[in-house]
Design a protein around this motif. Structure first.
Motif: not given
Length: 423
Positions: A233, A237, A252, A254, A256-258, A260, A328-329
């Protein structure tokens, strides 16, 4: 009887007179045109060997030129001189074409097999299955289906991601219909009788039955796997940040997202649920109950003989993963949990091969450690924690306990030895 030399100029002049009827050729006996209200056709009058006058239509003006029609008329007259009858041959060809039409897959399915299957409990499902999976064959005569068509069809279904068991079941349904066509005397023999499917290509689905793959992860391997997922991950990132900083700011962020991408949650869910790859590829949000912490779905590998929904409890860690991915989605109410990032549809069955190889490399795991190790590790850990074989059978979605005993019974025996040592 009107006669002219039938060529393009003379026919055009004749049409300008707007007179309907037959105009014969001055050069070739019996060759003539018929001028109708809607069209002009080339025809030939002749007598067969019985002395009976016959008229056969050669074709329409516009489709054929006068020269082409004359050439065909000449050939027909040559056949008449040899005792043949072009009109009877044309009639026989039409009858043969009508017979072939009745022998097409679609015609027989609609006009014969539907009635036969309507008497059966799952007959409508069988008809729909054949229509869906053999749509391109519906206009083909059944007798024309051969090995090359079957091989191409199998490849197309494998490309769609269908499991080999499903492909076999669908193909078997078609062969059964062809057998019924033989019974009805529509076919003299089943052209598929001696044509079987090819063995499925090597894939993760085959690895479940490999004897050397039924092993579990050691504590060190488990720690290395989890660490590799985090490093994967971080690498993604870092790569994305570099891309955004060098002209691709539209990508996008990546940081700060849980997750990737799908790799980490997909592999962790296999680790914590023991699901087969196909069931993860086909997993849908509407099959997940976050309140009860369960997944309810039809298991794909056994869907052909166990088509009912089965419910599977989830561990708290699995629920945490799914909850984070769901959020997240955008918390979708339905749809695939792991859609293809390219098409948005179901991922190909080989979609996790490269990601798994990458994670395995980052973790320093053996190259021959296949993906199914995560599933077998799940079963092994259940038994190590004291789960009985009936529980393992249910959670592994085995069709019967004998399968569980065959592959994991020895672990129970090892556990029994540990219990005895406490005495």
């Amino acid at each position: 009887m009107k006669k002219i030399l039938l060529n393009a100029a003379k026919i055009k002049a004749e049409l300008e007179r707007s007179e309907l009827g037959d105009v014969f050729d001055t050069k070739l006996p019996g060759y003539h045109i018929r001028i109708g209200k809607q069209s002009v056709s080339f025809r030939l009058t002749y007598r067969n060997k019985a002395g009976k006058q016959q008229v056969i239509t050669i074709g329409r003006l516009g489709v054929l030129t006068p020269e082409q029609a004359r050439e065909q008329a000449t050939i027909m007259l040559g056949a008449v001189a040899l005792g043949q009858d072009p009109q009877q041959e044309k009639k026989a060809e039409k009858e043969q074409a009508a017979l072939l039409q009745q022998q097409t897959v679609g015609y027989f399915l609609k006009h014969h097999y539907c009635t036969y299957q309507s008497r059966k409990k799952s007959g409508s499902q069988t008809i729909q299955m054949i229509e869906k999976h053999f749509e391109r064959w519906l206009n083909l005569p059944m007798q024309s289906i051969g090995r090359s068509q079957v091989e191409s069809w199998q490849l197309s279904k494998e490309a769609e991601g269908l499991a080999h068991d499903t492909i076999q079941r669908v193909y078997g349904a078609l062969k059964t219909m062809f057998n019924y066509a033989v019974k009805r005397a529509v076919l003299s023999e089943n052209p598929l009788k001696h044509i079987g499917l090819e063995k499925p290509p090597a894939s993760f689905e085959d690895e479940e039955d490999a004897s050397d793959s039924r092993r579990y992860l050691s504590e060190d391997e488990t720690a290395a796997l989890l660490d590799a997922l985090e490093r994967y991950q971080q690498q993604r990132r870092t790569a994305r940040a570099n891309s955004r900083a060098h002209g691709k700011a539209h990508l996008p962020d990546l940081s700060h997202v849980e997750f990737v991408d799908h790799v980490k949650p997909w592999l962790l869910l296999m680790y914590y649920t023991g699901f087969r790859p196909g069931d993860l590829f086909g997993l849908r949000w509407e099959q997940i109950d976050f309140q009860t912490g369960t997944i309810t779905k039809v298991i794909e590998k056994t869907a052909h003989h166990q088509g009912n929904n089965r419910s599977f409890p989830l561990s708290s860690k699995a629920v945490v993963i799914l909850t984070a991915l769901h959020a997240q989605h955008g918390k979708p109410a339905k749809g695939l949990v792991f859609p293809s990032p390219v098409t948005g549809k179901r991922m190909d069955k080989k979609a996790m091969q490269k990601p798994w190889a990458k994670i395995r490399e980052l973790a320093g795991l053996p190259d021959n450690l296949n993906l199914y190790t995560l599933r077998h590790n799940f079963a092994s850990q259940l038994i190590a924690k004291g789960a009985d074989l009936l529980t393992v059978t249910k959670l592994m979605a085995h069709t019967n306990i004998q399968t569980t005993i065959k592959h994991y019974g020895h672990l129970v025996q090892n556990k029994a030895k540990e219990y005895l040592d406490f005495l």
